[in-house]
Design an enzyme around this catalytic site. Structure first.
Site, PDB file in Angstrom:
ATOM      1  N   ARG A  70      -0.543 -11.553   4.912  1.00 44.82           N
ATOM      2  CA  ARG A  70      -0.451  -9.931   5.165  1.00 44.82           C
ATOM      3  C   ARG A  70       0.443  -9.439   6.317  1.00 44.82           C
ATOM      4  O   ARG A  70       0.745  -8.460   6.325  1.00 44.82           O
ATOM      5  CB  ARG A  70      -1.960  -9.757   5.329  1.00 44.82           C
ATOM      6  N   ASP A 110      -4.073   5.322   1.041  1.00 44.40           N
ATOM      7  CA  ASP A 110      -3.002   5.556   1.805  1.00 44.40           C
ATOM      8  C   ASP A 110      -3.384   6.714   3.079  1.00 44.40           C
ATOM      9  O   ASP A 110      -2.559   7.174   3.677  1.00 44.40           O
ATOM     10  CB  ASP A 110      -1.719   6.532   1.154  1.00 44.40           C
ATOM     11  N   HIS A 125     -11.178   2.781  -3.477  1.00 45.99           N
ATOM     12  CA  HIS A 125     -10.690   1.552  -3.434  1.00 45.99           C
ATOM     13  C   HIS A 125     -10.230   1.077  -1.774  1.00 45.99           C
ATOM     14  O   HIS A 125      -9.415   0.230  -1.464  1.00 45.99           O
ATOM     15  CB  HIS A 125      -9.099   1.385  -4.128  1.00 45.99           C
ATOM     16  N   CYS A 136     -21.481  -7.727   6.330  1.00 43.00           N
ATOM     17  CA  CYS A 136     -22.132  -6.764   6.499  1.00 43.00           C
ATOM     18  C   CYS A 136     -21.572  -5.177   5.880  1.00 43.00           C
ATOM     19  O   CYS A 136     -22.310  -4.201   5.946  1.00 43.00           O
ATOM     20  CB  CYS A 136     -22.668  -6.633   7.726  1.00 43.00           C
ATOM     21  N   CYS A 163     -21.584  -9.118  13.198  1.00 40.36           N
ATOM     22  CA  CYS A 163     -22.407 -10.015  12.460  1.00 40.36           C
ATOM     23  C   CYS A 163     -21.820 -11.371  12.556  1.00 40.36           C
ATOM     24  O   CYS A 163     -22.130 -12.432  11.829  1.00 40.36           O
ATOM     25  CB  CYS A 163     -22.898  -9.830  10.920  1.00 40.36           C
ATOM     26  N   SER A 202      -3.518   6.978 -14.183  1.00 44.54           N
ATOM     27  CA  SER A 202      -3.361   6.614 -15.568  1.00 44.54           C
ATOM     28  C   SER A 202      -4.725   6.379 -16.084  1.00 44.54           C
ATOM     29  O   SER A 202      -4.857   6.052 -17.340  1.00 44.54           O
ATOM     30  CB  SER A 202      -2.391   5.428 -15.575  1.00 44.54           C
TER      31      SER A 202
HETATM   32  N1  APR Z   1       2.188  14.439 -10.729  1.00 40.03           N
HETATM   33  C1  APR Z   1       1.437  14.101 -11.572  1.00 40.03           C
HETATM   34  N2  APR Z   1       1.076  12.862 -12.155  1.00 40.03           N
HETATM   35  C2  APR Z   1       2.069  11.532 -11.704  1.00 40.03           C
HETATM   36  C3  APR Z   1       2.791  11.807 -10.494  1.00 40.03           C
HETATM   37  C4  APR Z   1       3.172  13.444  -9.966  1.00 40.03           C
HETATM   38  N3  APR Z   1       3.801  13.633  -8.903  1.00 40.03           N
HETATM   39  N4  APR Z   1       3.523  10.890 -10.211  1.00 40.03           N
HETATM   40  C5  APR Z   1       3.199   9.848 -11.116  1.00 40.03           C
HETATM   41  N5  APR Z   1       2.162  10.512 -11.950  1.00 40.03           N
HETATM   42  C6  APR Z   1       1.430   9.721 -12.929  1.00 40.03           C
HETATM   43  C7  APR Z   1       1.980   8.634 -13.692  1.00 40.03           C
HETATM   44  O1  APR Z   1       2.549   8.913 -14.724  1.00 40.03           O
HETATM   45  C8  APR Z   1       0.740   7.835 -14.023  1.00 40.03           C
HETATM   46  O2  APR Z   1       0.323   8.289 -15.330  1.00 40.03           O
HETATM   47  O3  APR Z   1       0.315   9.385 -12.188  1.00 40.03           O
HETATM   48  C9  APR Z   1      -0.223   8.204 -12.902  1.00 40.03           C
HETATM   49  C10 APR Z   1      -0.435   6.793 -11.814  1.00 40.03           C
HETATM   50  O4  APR Z   1      -0.860   5.911 -12.360  1.00 40.03           O
HETATM   51  P1  APR Z   1      -0.987   4.594 -11.799  1.00 40.03           P
HETATM   52  O5  APR Z   1       0.281   4.096 -11.211  1.00 40.03           O
HETATM   53  O6  APR Z   1      -1.762   3.566 -12.861  1.00 40.03           O
HETATM   54  O7  APR Z   1      -1.919   4.708 -10.341  1.00 40.03           O
HETATM   55  P2  APR Z   1      -3.635   4.712 -10.370  1.00 40.03           P
HETATM   56  O8  APR Z   1      -4.184   5.160 -11.663  1.00 40.03           O
HETATM   57  O9  APR Z   1      -3.955   5.258  -9.136  1.00 40.03           O
HETATM   58  O10 APR Z   1      -3.957   3.050 -10.316  1.00 40.03           O
HETATM   59  C11 APR Z   1      -5.270   2.751 -10.243  1.00 40.03           C
HETATM   60  O11 APR Z   1      -4.304   0.373  -9.932  1.00 40.03           O
HETATM   61  O12 APR Z   1      -2.959  -0.947  -9.047  1.00 40.03           O
HETATM   62  C12 APR Z   1      -4.135  -0.591  -8.860  1.00 40.03           C
HETATM   63  O13 APR Z   1      -5.399  -0.523  -6.839  1.00 40.03           O
HETATM   64  C13 APR Z   1      -4.364   0.078  -7.574  1.00 40.03           C
HETATM   65  O14 APR Z   1      -5.682   2.211  -7.029  1.00 40.03           O
HETATM   66  C14 APR Z   1      -4.843   1.544  -7.924  1.00 40.03           C
HETATM   67  C15 APR Z   1      -5.223   1.354  -9.340  1.00 40.03           C
HETATM   68 ZN    ZN Z   2     -20.419  -7.957   9.636  1.00 43.32          ZN
END
Ligand code: APR
Ligand code: ZN
Length: 279
Positions: A70, A110, A125, A136, A163, A202
């Site tokens: 990491r 983020d 997340h 803990c 802890c 998504s």
């Molecule tokens: N405005 C609107 N929609 C957008 C934009 C934007 N500027 N940019 C991208 N998108 C859309 C994409 O088309 C997609 O449908 O946002 C969606 C992002 O989906 P993912 O990439 O799957 O992200 P998310 O749903 O947050 O993923 C969930 O998966 O990988 C793990 O832990 C990670 O928290 C994350 C989780």
């Molecule tokens: Zn602890």
């Protein structure tokens, strides 16, 4: 598009307990890649996704090795320290200040909602700016540990000052349980809300993607005057998606409507429409 913006503004003004759910899509206009969009991290590098699926197992088996990796391999999300919120984040913060948005539940690690000024934020997340004790559940700021020093002195993994438990980054890995406090708060919001604004996700990752379904399907049992138990729908919820493309929530009719576009463009328009109606 204009009609949908007006509809969303009206729905927000009519709501009593509106919440927002967000994903990586709301941060792409801040230069942070998403995962499954057309230029997403997993879309472009399926191997990285497979490695991510094994991360938590690796941590449990070898927390020291996991930390060494990491601290030496740069994050796939790029330099989050430098990232700044965009108009989408600021729009949600403004809706909260107007008293129309009660809470933001984000999948993003983020901290951009926080930087944009959102006060009632649930990081479903976790956050890459925090660490968490695996025993803990205490959270720590990253700067509460000198991780580089621990590595150079061969003292990894870091341990909890409360802890003594092993400490991990707060970001929730695939297969890792959602911390109980966050899971509980989010369920409460899904139960309470009468409007859910879902932005830039998504909606395929569970259990987060369950929240709109829980809000849509919430029912309660009550005893009728005949003494029989009846199951009835709890107060209706309006579910609005703002996303670049349709999602399973759109296809399954879980959401009432989709505003297809960029969150950084659509959300500020909704705020302008709301403010015009408040004047
Ligand atoms: N405005 C609107 N929609 C957008 C934009 C934007 N500027 N940019 C991208 N998108 C859309 C994409 O088309 C997609 O449908 O946002 C969606 C992002 O989906 P993912 O990439 O799957 O992200 P998310 O749903 O947050 O993923 C969930 O998966 O990988 C793990 O832990 C990670 O928290 C994350 C989780
Ligand atoms: Zn602890």
């Amino acid at each position: 598009m204009e009609q949908l913006i007006e509809r969303a503004a009206k729905d927000l003004l009519d709501s009593k307990h509106a919440i927002a759910l967000t994903g990586a899509g709301i941060s792409t206009e801040s230069g942070i890649p998403d995962f499954r969009g057309p230029s997403g991290i997993w879309t472009k590098d399926p191997d990285a996704e497979r490695r991510a699926y094994r991360s938590y197992e690796r941590f449990l088996a070898d927390p020291k090795g996991w930390w060494q990796e990491r601290l030496t391999i740069p994050s796939l999300l790029g330099d989050l320290e430098k990232a700044m919120p965009n108009l989408g984040h600021y729009a949600l913060a403004e809706l909260e200040k107007l008293g129309l948005l009660k809470c933001v539940i984000t999948q993003n690690v983020d901290a951009l909602h926080e930087k944009a000024g959102t006060a009632n934020l649930i990081e479903y997340h976790g956050s890459l700016f925090k660490l968490r004790c695996m025993s803990c559940n205490s959270r720590f700021g990253r700067d509460e540990f000198d991780l580089e020093k621990l590595m150079s002195e061969n003292q990894l993994p870091p341990h909890c000052s409360k802890c003594g438990g092993v400490v991990k980054t707060d970001g929730v890995a695939f297969g890792e349980p959602i911390p109980s406090d966050v899971a509980h708060q989010s369920l409460e919001e899904a139960w309470k809300c009468d409007l859910m604004l879902i932005c830039g996700t998504s909606a395929v990752v569970h259990p987060f993607a369950q929240l709109p379904r829980i809000a849509r399907q919430r029912k309660r049992e009550r005893e009728s005057e005949t003494g029989l138990y009846v199951v009835e729908q709890v107060q209706a919820v309006t579910i609005v998606e703002v996303n670049a493309e349709p999602t399973p929530l759109t296809d399954e009719g879980i959401s009432d409507y989709l505003i297809q576009g960029k969150t950084g463009e659509v959300l500020p328009q909704i705020v302008e429409e709301v403010k015009a109606r408040l004047r």
